[in-house]
Design an enzyme around this catalytic site. Structure first.
Site: not given
Ligand code: NAD
Length: 493
Positions: A154, A231, A234-236, A286
């Site tokens: 984003n 997300s 993925t964070g988990s 986010c």
């Molecule tokens: P996502 O979780 O799909 O992907 C984020 C990153 O993780 C990408 O680079 C992706 O390639 C990588 N990824 C995917 N699977 C993985 C795995 N198994 N292991 C390691 N890395 C992996 O998120 P997104 O769709 O790119 O972003 C949207 C999300 O990000 C929304 O939920 C949003 O709220 C959040 N976000 C949070 C903040 C914040 O500061 N809190 C800022 C921006 C976006």
């Protein structure tokens, strides 16, 4: 547009010579075939970062030296603002004024952390008073080591800056994995760092698919710290990977942030901040204030003004002058947003405006600014992050009820409150369970102030001094200074 990964100070082809398609959101057309890193490339990048950290002398350089590199990166970004902003528009879809803002913000972030790196030189070891006078303790901060930084789509360049700048300032080395949807400006950041003379291995950029490049980075034993934005699911996974070998981990995740508007607020100001809180970056933010709670007396008039203004927003390709809302980032994201709106309607919500593809924009991933009302509290549109230009508006009767509604969420990233009564604003701000609270505004973000969430919105804080601390270990050094021996096992006669 680049077709090499940046590893150990060199541009290299991915080991498997694979690429992935990057599409332009305004048309869905192919923009670039980007280099697709896999585990072999991630391994090479981590080894390079490891060597730069362990034997390359990066952590031993003074803060002032590291600051010099960071300022050179900031200058390199500033020298290319127009080019980088244009690339960001093509890659992400956002309107050009927003992309320009982001790129300038990214440069500012590098300058800001240059200042904090310089301050590290002046930091005296902190003395810790101990209850036993035979000991003298001081505390120092040291870089954590090799950072695996994984970022979303984003704010492609800005999210890279939020991680790379503090990590390098702290003396860490970095492997950066941008989102596969928006990999272009991260590779430009590598080029800018290279031109700035950043030593080989200190910053490595591996573009690739999450499962192929992100996952191996989270699993790599050579990484000391994982810094993730994305997300919750993925964070988990990132946290689970970190748990296997107890890597340090910080997570910036999603939100469903409330905006409480009390009935003594100025309607025009409230509407402006609501629009800014949900339609900036197509709502793919986010901290987007996606649940708006309005005190009942103001609800009708505010809703009418909000809908009128939302309908006026100019939608189009991000490079067109005057456009304030671009396409969403991908076909998938657009489909998810539309499905969330359709589900809300099936749950009993009413679409006050939007909820469809804008007429005349048949190609690309466009979605109208959407206002939902009467959304049941159990509906996913009320409880889950939509990450699109969709706001749920609801009436409340009193302060206590509004705070309860606002806090009734598994997220706790941000919240906002608006009222002419300062005491009420402060009271509500104190009661809101969120890491960021805005009073009489929504969204303005400063590199100096901590960013991060309560509850499932994340762990740790970015930006400000907290962002630097994210990459620093704490070491106590305790000295035994007594003339007499310790004498537990060996008793002096
Ligand atoms: P996502 O979780 O799909 O992907 C984020 C990153 O993780 C990408 O680079 C992706 O390639 C990588 N990824 C995917 N699977 C993985 C795995 N198994 N292991 C390691 N890395 C992996 O998120 P997104 O769709 O790119 O972003 C949207 C999300 O990000 C929304 O939920 C949003 O709220 C959040 N976000 C949070 C903040 C914040 O500061 N809190 C800022 C921006 C976006």
């Amino acid at each position: 547009m680049r077709d090499h990964l940046y590893i150990d100070g060199r541009w290299v082809k991915p080991a498997r010579l694979q690429t992935f398609a990057v599409l332009e959101p305004s048309t869905g057309a192919l923009l670039h075939n980007a280099p697709a890193a896999t585990a072999e490339d991630v391994d090479a990048a981590v080894l390079a970062a490891r060597a730069a950290f362990d034997t390359g002398g990066w952590p031993q350089r003074s803060g002032a030296e590291r600051a010099g590199y960071l300022r050179a990166i900031a200058a390199g970004i500033r020298a290319r603002v127009a080019e980088l902003a244009r690339l960001e528009v093509l890659d992400n879809g956002k309107p050009l004024p927003e992309a320009t803002w982001d790129v300038e913000d990214a440069a500012y972030c590098f300058d800001y952390y240059a200042g904090l790196a310089e301050e590290l030189d002046a930091a005296e070891p902190e003395a810790v008073a101990l209850p036993d006078a035979r000991f003298r303790c001081t505390v120092v901060r040291e870089p954590m080591g090799v950072v695996g930084a994984i970022i979303p789509w984003n704010y492609p360049l800005l999210m890279a800056a939020w991680k790379v700048a503090p990590a390098l300032a702290a003396g860490c080395t970095v492997v950066l994995k941008p989102s596969e949807l928006t990999p272009l400006t991260a590779l430009e950041l590598a080029a800018i760092a290279h031109e700035a003379g950043v030593p080989a291995g200190v910053l490595n950029v591996v573009t690739g698919i999450g499962a192929d490049a992100g996952q191996p980075l989270t699993a790599h034993a050579g990484v000391d710290k994982l810094a993730f934005t994305g997300s919750v699911p993925t964070g988990s996974k990132v946290m689970a990977a970190a748990a296997r070998d107890i890597k340090k981990v910080s997570l910036e995740l999603g939100g469903k942030s409330p905006f409480l508007v009390f009935d003594d607020s100025d309607i025009e100001r409230a509407v402006e901040w609501i629009l800014f809180g949900i339609f900036w970056n197509q709502g793919q933010v986010c901290s987007a204030t996606s649940r708006v709670l309005v005190q009942r007396r103001l609800y009708g008039p505010l809703l009418a003004r909000l809908v009128a203004e939302a309908r006026k927003i100019r939608i189009g390709q991000g490079l067109e002058a005057g456009v304030l809302l671009g396409p969403l980032v991908s076909a998938d994201q657009r489909a998810k947003v539309d499905a969330a709106v359709q589900q809300a309607v099936a749950d009993g919500a009413r679409v006050a405006c939007g909820g469809q593809r804008p007429p005349g924009l048949d190609q690309g991933y466009y979605y109208e600014p959407t206002v939902l009302v009467d959304v049941p509290l159990h509906s996913a549109a009320w409880t889950e992050e939509i990450f699109g230009p969709v706001v749920c508006v609801r009436a409340f009767d009193d302060e206590v009820g509004a705070i309860q509604l606002a806090n009734d969420s598994r997220f706790g990233l941000a919240a906002a409150v608006m009222s002419a009564n300062d005491a009420r604003c402060e009271r509500v701000a104190a009661a809101l369970r969120a890491g960021i609270v805005w009073i009489n505004c929504s969204q303005p973000t400063f590199a100096e102030a901590p960013w991060g969430g309560y509850k499932q919105s994340g762990i740790g804080r970015e930006l400000g001094r907290w962002g630097l601390a994210n990459y620093l270990e704490v070491k106590q050094i305790t000295r035994f200074t007594d003339d007499k021996p310790w004498g537990w096992y060996i008793k002096s006669s």
